[in-house]
Scaffold this motif. Structure first.
Motif, PDB file in Angstrom:
ATOM      1  N   HIS A 157      -4.781   5.831  30.311  1.00  0.00           N
ATOM      2  CA  HIS A 157      -4.579   5.639  28.454  1.00  0.00           C
ATOM      3  C   HIS A 157      -4.697   6.907  28.135  1.00  0.00           C
ATOM      4  N   GLN A 161      -1.275   8.467  25.805  1.00  0.00           N
ATOM      5  CA  GLN A 161      -1.522   8.099  24.456  1.00  0.00           C
ATOM      6  C   GLN A 161      -1.049  10.038  24.299  1.00  0.00           C
ATOM      7  N   GLU A 165       1.606  10.960  21.076  1.00  0.00           N
ATOM      8  CA  GLU A 165       1.123  11.617  19.977  1.00  0.00           C
ATOM      9  C   GLU A 165       3.000  12.141  19.811  1.00  0.00           C
ATOM     10  N   GLU A 170       2.699   4.022  18.800  1.00  0.00           N
ATOM     11  CA  GLU A 170       1.392   4.037  18.746  1.00  0.00           C
ATOM     12  C   GLU A 170       0.791   3.976  20.816  1.00  0.00           C
ATOM     13  N   ALA A 171      -0.033   3.508  20.961  1.00  0.00           N
ATOM     14  CA  ALA A 171      -0.792   4.431  22.704  1.00  0.00           C
ATOM     15  C   ALA A 171      -2.056   2.680  22.803  1.00  0.00           C
TER      16      ALA A 171
END
Length: 270
Positions: A157, A161, A165, A170-171
Protein backbone atom coordinates in the motif's frame (compact mmCIF):
# COMPACT_ATOMS: atom_id res chain seq x y z
CA UNK A 1 29.31 -5.19 -40.02
CA UNK A 2 25.78 -3.99 -40.69
CA UNK A 3 25.44 -0.29 -41.45
CA UNK A 4 21.69 -0.33 -40.96
CA UNK A 5 20.33 1.93 -38.21
CA UNK A 6 20.28 -0.14 -34.99
CA UNK A 7 17.57 -0.08 -32.34
CA UNK A 8 16.80 -2.41 -29.44
CA UNK A 9 14.53 -3.18 -26.51
CA UNK A 10 16.11 -3.77 -23.09
CA UNK A 11 14.39 -6.00 -20.56
CA UNK A 12 14.66 -8.85 -18.07
CA UNK A 13 13.01 -11.09 -19.24
CA UNK A 14 12.99 -9.88 -22.84
CA UNK A 15 12.76 -13.07 -24.92
CA UNK A 16 8.95 -12.71 -25.17
CA UNK A 17 9.11 -9.14 -26.53
CA UNK A 18 7.28 -8.54 -29.80
CA UNK A 19 8.89 -5.13 -30.28
CA UNK A 20 11.26 -6.35 -33.04
CA UNK A 21 8.37 -7.54 -35.26
CA UNK A 22 6.39 -4.35 -34.61
CA UNK A 23 9.25 -2.02 -35.50
CA UNK A 24 10.03 -4.04 -38.64
CA UNK A 25 6.40 -3.50 -39.73
CA UNK A 26 6.81 0.25 -39.17
CA UNK A 27 10.06 0.18 -41.18
CA UNK A 28 8.18 -1.48 -44.07
CA UNK A 29 5.65 1.36 -44.01
CA UNK A 30 8.52 3.85 -44.13
CA UNK A 31 10.31 1.73 -46.79
CA UNK A 32 13.35 1.76 -44.48
CA UNK A 33 15.85 -0.96 -43.59
CA UNK A 34 16.59 -1.20 -39.84
CA UNK A 35 17.95 -3.66 -37.28
CA UNK A 36 15.98 -4.06 -34.05
CA UNK A 37 17.22 -6.45 -31.36
CA UNK A 38 16.19 -7.74 -27.95
CA UNK A 39 18.86 -7.11 -25.30
CA UNK A 40 18.76 -8.94 -21.97
CA UNK A 41 20.37 -7.01 -19.13
CA UNK A 42 21.12 -8.28 -15.64
CA UNK A 43 19.34 -6.56 -12.76
CA UNK A 44 21.55 -3.67 -11.68
CA UNK A 45 23.46 -3.64 -14.98
CA UNK A 46 21.11 -1.65 -17.21
CA UNK A 47 23.26 1.52 -17.46
CA UNK A 48 26.29 -0.52 -18.50
CA UNK A 49 24.33 -2.46 -21.14
CA UNK A 50 22.69 0.69 -22.55
CA UNK A 51 25.99 2.60 -22.66
CA UNK A 52 27.63 -0.29 -24.55
CA UNK A 53 24.76 -0.44 -27.07
CA UNK A 54 24.93 3.28 -27.84
CA UNK A 55 28.75 3.28 -27.91
CA UNK A 56 28.50 0.62 -30.64
CA UNK A 57 26.27 2.89 -32.73
CA UNK A 58 22.75 2.24 -31.40
CA UNK A 59 20.33 4.97 -32.55
CA UNK A 60 17.45 4.45 -30.15
CA UNK A 61 16.19 2.09 -27.47
CA UNK A 62 12.97 0.96 -25.87
CA UNK A 63 12.99 -0.09 -22.23
CA UNK A 64 10.62 -2.61 -20.67
CA UNK A 65 10.26 -4.07 -17.16
CA UNK A 66 12.09 -3.84 -14.84
CA UNK A 67 14.33 -1.05 -16.17
CA UNK A 68 12.07 1.99 -16.70
CA UNK A 69 13.27 3.69 -13.52
CA UNK A 70 16.92 2.81 -14.31
CA UNK A 71 16.43 4.34 -17.76
CA UNK A 72 15.08 7.50 -16.11
CA UNK A 73 18.35 7.81 -14.18
CA UNK A 74 20.46 6.94 -17.25
CA UNK A 75 19.34 9.82 -19.51
CA UNK A 76 20.49 13.44 -19.32
CA UNK A 77 17.18 15.13 -20.06
CA UNK A 78 13.50 14.16 -19.81
CA UNK A 79 10.34 14.95 -21.73
CA UNK A 80 7.43 16.33 -19.71
CA UNK A 81 5.76 12.90 -19.92
CA UNK A 82 8.86 11.18 -18.56
CA UNK A 83 9.21 13.77 -15.78
CA UNK A 84 5.57 13.34 -14.79
CA UNK A 85 5.89 9.56 -14.81
CA UNK A 86 9.34 9.33 -13.22
CA UNK A 87 9.90 6.53 -15.73
CA UNK A 88 11.46 6.25 -19.19
CA UNK A 89 10.65 3.66 -21.86
CA UNK A 90 12.21 5.40 -24.88
CA UNK A 91 15.80 6.64 -25.16
CA UNK A 92 16.84 9.04 -27.90
CA UNK A 93 20.58 9.73 -28.39
CA UNK A 94 21.32 13.46 -28.74
CA UNK A 95 24.99 13.11 -29.71
CA UNK A 96 28.05 13.98 -27.57
CA UNK A 97 27.17 11.04 -25.30
CA UNK A 98 23.96 12.70 -24.13
CA UNK A 99 20.50 11.10 -24.10
CA UNK A 100 16.89 12.19 -23.85
CA UNK A 101 14.27 10.03 -22.16
CA UNK A 102 10.60 9.93 -23.05
CA UNK A 103 7.63 7.86 -21.93
CA UNK A 104 5.22 6.65 -24.59
CA UNK A 105 3.29 4.14 -22.43
CA UNK A 106 0.44 6.46 -21.51
CA UNK A 107 -0.05 7.72 -25.06
CA UNK A 108 -0.06 4.14 -26.37
CA UNK A 109 -2.55 2.86 -23.80
CA UNK A 110 -5.00 5.76 -23.80
CA UNK A 111 -5.15 5.85 -27.61
CA UNK A 112 -5.86 2.11 -27.61
CA UNK A 113 -8.63 2.40 -24.99
CA UNK A 114 -10.39 5.28 -26.75
CA UNK A 115 -9.75 4.48 -30.43
CA UNK A 116 -9.45 0.69 -30.67
CA UNK A 117 -11.62 -0.34 -27.70
CA UNK A 118 -14.12 2.49 -28.16
CA UNK A 119 -14.30 3.30 -24.44
CA UNK A 120 -14.30 6.95 -23.35
CA UNK A 121 -12.15 7.90 -20.36
CA UNK A 122 -13.79 11.29 -19.73
CA UNK A 123 -16.13 11.24 -16.73
CA UNK A 124 -15.32 7.61 -15.88
CA UNK A 125 -14.07 6.04 -12.63
CA UNK A 126 -10.72 4.40 -13.33
CA UNK A 127 -8.91 1.84 -11.16
CA UNK A 128 -5.18 1.25 -11.62
CA UNK A 129 -3.68 -1.92 -10.12
CA UNK A 130 0.08 -1.70 -9.53
CA UNK A 131 2.47 1.13 -8.74
CA UNK A 132 5.56 0.53 -10.91
CA UNK A 133 7.00 2.48 -13.83
CA UNK A 134 4.30 1.30 -16.25
CA UNK A 135 1.50 2.64 -14.07
CA UNK A 136 3.28 5.92 -13.35
CA UNK A 137 3.72 6.35 -17.09
CA UNK A 138 0.00 6.24 -17.83
CA UNK A 139 -1.40 8.37 -14.98
CA UNK A 140 -0.59 11.81 -16.47
CA UNK A 141 -2.05 10.88 -19.86
CA UNK A 142 -5.21 9.45 -18.24
CA UNK A 143 -5.56 12.67 -16.23
CA UNK A 144 -5.49 14.74 -19.44
CA UNK A 145 -8.67 12.89 -20.54
CA UNK A 146 -10.51 14.13 -17.42
CA UNK A 147 -11.89 10.97 -15.81
CA UNK A 148 -14.27 11.44 -12.86
CA UNK A 149 -11.71 9.73 -10.60
CA UNK A 150 -8.53 7.68 -10.65
CA UNK A 151 -7.90 5.25 -7.79
CA UNK A 152 -4.65 3.31 -7.43
CA UNK A 153 -4.22 0.07 -5.50
CA UNK A 154 -1.14 -2.09 -4.98
CA UNK A 155 -0.03 -5.12 -2.98
CA UNK A 156 2.31 -2.84 -1.01
CA UNK A 157 0.00 0.00 0.00
CA UNK A 158 2.89 2.38 0.73
CA UNK A 159 3.95 2.32 -2.93
CA UNK A 160 0.40 3.11 -4.06
CA UNK A 161 0.34 6.03 -1.61
CA UNK A 162 3.58 7.41 -3.07
CA UNK A 163 2.15 7.40 -6.60
CA UNK A 164 -1.18 8.81 -5.37
CA UNK A 165 0.57 11.72 -3.66
CA UNK A 166 2.69 12.40 -6.71
CA UNK A 167 -0.33 12.74 -9.01
CA UNK A 168 -3.06 13.90 -6.63
CA UNK A 169 -5.14 10.73 -6.99
CA UNK A 170 -6.51 8.36 -4.35
CA UNK A 171 -4.82 5.21 -3.01
CA UNK A 172 -7.07 2.46 -1.62
CA UNK A 173 -5.97 -0.86 -0.13
CA UNK A 174 -6.79 -3.90 -2.28
CA UNK A 175 -9.20 -5.41 0.23
CA UNK A 176 -11.04 -2.10 0.73
CA UNK A 177 -11.91 -1.31 -2.90
CA UNK A 178 -15.59 -0.42 -3.41
CA UNK A 179 -17.79 -2.89 -5.29
CA UNK A 180 -19.53 -1.93 -8.55
CA UNK A 181 -17.84 1.48 -8.73
CA UNK A 182 -15.22 1.32 -11.48
CA UNK A 183 -15.90 1.75 -15.22
CA UNK A 184 -12.34 0.98 -16.33
CA UNK A 185 -9.99 -1.38 -14.46
CA UNK A 186 -6.37 -1.44 -15.63
CA UNK A 187 -3.91 -4.10 -14.46
CA UNK A 188 -0.39 -2.68 -14.47
CA UNK A 189 1.25 -5.40 -12.37
CA UNK A 190 3.66 -7.80 -14.03
CA UNK A 191 2.09 -10.68 -12.07
CA UNK A 192 0.68 -12.13 -15.29
CA UNK A 193 4.22 -12.93 -16.39
CA UNK A 194 4.29 -15.51 -13.57
CA UNK A 195 0.56 -16.35 -13.66
CA UNK A 196 -0.31 -14.39 -10.50
CA UNK A 197 -3.60 -12.54 -10.09
CA UNK A 198 -3.86 -9.28 -8.16
CA UNK A 199 -5.78 -9.81 -4.90
CA UNK A 200 -8.86 -7.74 -5.77
CA UNK A 201 -12.40 -8.97 -5.06
CA UNK A 202 -14.58 -10.06 -8.00
CA UNK A 203 -17.19 -7.43 -7.01
CA UNK A 204 -14.78 -4.70 -8.12
CA UNK A 205 -15.65 -5.62 -11.75
CA UNK A 206 -19.43 -5.58 -11.29
CA UNK A 207 -20.03 -2.49 -13.45
CA UNK A 208 -16.78 -2.46 -15.36
CA UNK A 209 -17.10 -1.45 -19.04
CA UNK A 210 -13.49 -2.39 -19.80
CA UNK A 211 -10.88 -4.48 -17.98
CA UNK A 212 -7.47 -3.85 -19.51
CA UNK A 213 -4.17 -5.61 -18.92
CA UNK A 214 -0.99 -3.76 -19.85
CA UNK A 215 0.75 -7.02 -20.74
CA UNK A 216 -0.39 -8.93 -23.81
CA UNK A 217 -1.00 -12.43 -25.06
CA UNK A 218 -0.96 -15.47 -22.79
CA UNK A 219 0.35 -13.50 -19.81
CA UNK A 220 -2.74 -11.26 -19.78
CA UNK A 221 -5.24 -14.12 -19.91
CA UNK A 222 -5.54 -15.03 -16.18
CA UNK A 223 -6.46 -11.45 -15.23
CA UNK A 224 -8.79 -10.93 -18.21
CA UNK A 225 -10.54 -14.25 -17.58
CA UNK A 226 -11.03 -13.33 -13.91
CA UNK A 227 -12.42 -9.92 -14.99
CA UNK A 228 -14.86 -11.51 -17.48
CA UNK A 229 -16.08 -14.06 -14.92
CA UNK A 230 -16.54 -11.21 -12.43
CA UNK A 231 -18.75 -9.15 -14.74
CA UNK A 232 -16.50 -6.99 -16.93
CA UNK A 233 -18.40 -6.15 -20.13
CA UNK A 234 -15.26 -6.03 -22.27
CA UNK A 235 -11.63 -7.05 -21.86
CA UNK A 236 -8.47 -6.18 -23.77
CA UNK A 237 -4.81 -7.05 -23.45
CA UNK A 238 -2.00 -4.57 -23.97
CA UNK A 239 -1.20 -5.38 -27.61
CA UNK A 240 -2.73 -2.12 -28.85
CA UNK A 241 -0.85 -0.24 -26.14
CA UNK A 242 2.38 -1.96 -27.15
CA UNK A 243 1.94 -1.09 -30.82
CA UNK A 244 0.84 2.47 -29.95
CA UNK A 245 3.77 3.20 -27.66
CA UNK A 246 6.15 1.61 -30.19
CA UNK A 247 4.80 3.86 -32.95
CA UNK A 248 5.37 6.89 -30.77
CA UNK A 249 8.97 5.77 -30.07
CA UNK A 250 9.56 5.13 -33.77
CA UNK A 251 8.37 8.63 -34.67
CA UNK A 252 10.67 10.15 -32.01
CA UNK A 253 13.69 8.34 -33.47
CA UNK A 254 12.95 8.60 -37.17
CA UNK A 255 10.43 11.43 -37.67
CA UNK A 256 8.03 9.01 -39.39
CA UNK A 257 4.57 8.38 -37.91
CA UNK A 258 3.46 4.78 -38.50
CA UNK A 259 -0.15 3.73 -39.00
CA UNK A 260 -0.85 1.47 -36.02
CA UNK A 261 -4.15 -0.20 -37.07
CA UNK A 262 -2.70 -2.61 -39.69
CA UNK A 263 0.18 -3.45 -37.34
CA UNK A 264 -2.21 -4.36 -34.49
CA UNK A 265 -4.11 -6.64 -36.90
CA UNK A 266 -0.86 -8.15 -38.16
CA UNK A 267 0.43 -8.80 -34.64
CA UNK A 268 -2.76 -10.60 -33.62
CA UNK A 269 -1.90 -13.27 -36.16
CA UNK A 270 1.82 -13.60 -35.52
Amino acid sequence: MSHKPRYAVFGNPVVHSKSPQIHQEFAKQEKADIDYDRIYADIGAFAEAAAAFFAAGGQGANVTVPFKLDAYDFVDEHSERALAAGAVNTIIPLGNGRFRGDNSDGVGMVNDIIQAQGVEVAGKNVLLIGAGGAVRGVVPVLQEKQPASIVITNRTHGKAQEVAERFGIEAVEMDKLPAAHFDIVINGTSGGLSGELPAVAPEVFARCALAYDMVYGREAEPFLQFARQSGAAKTADGLGMLVGQAAFSYSLWRGFEPDIKPVIDYMKNV
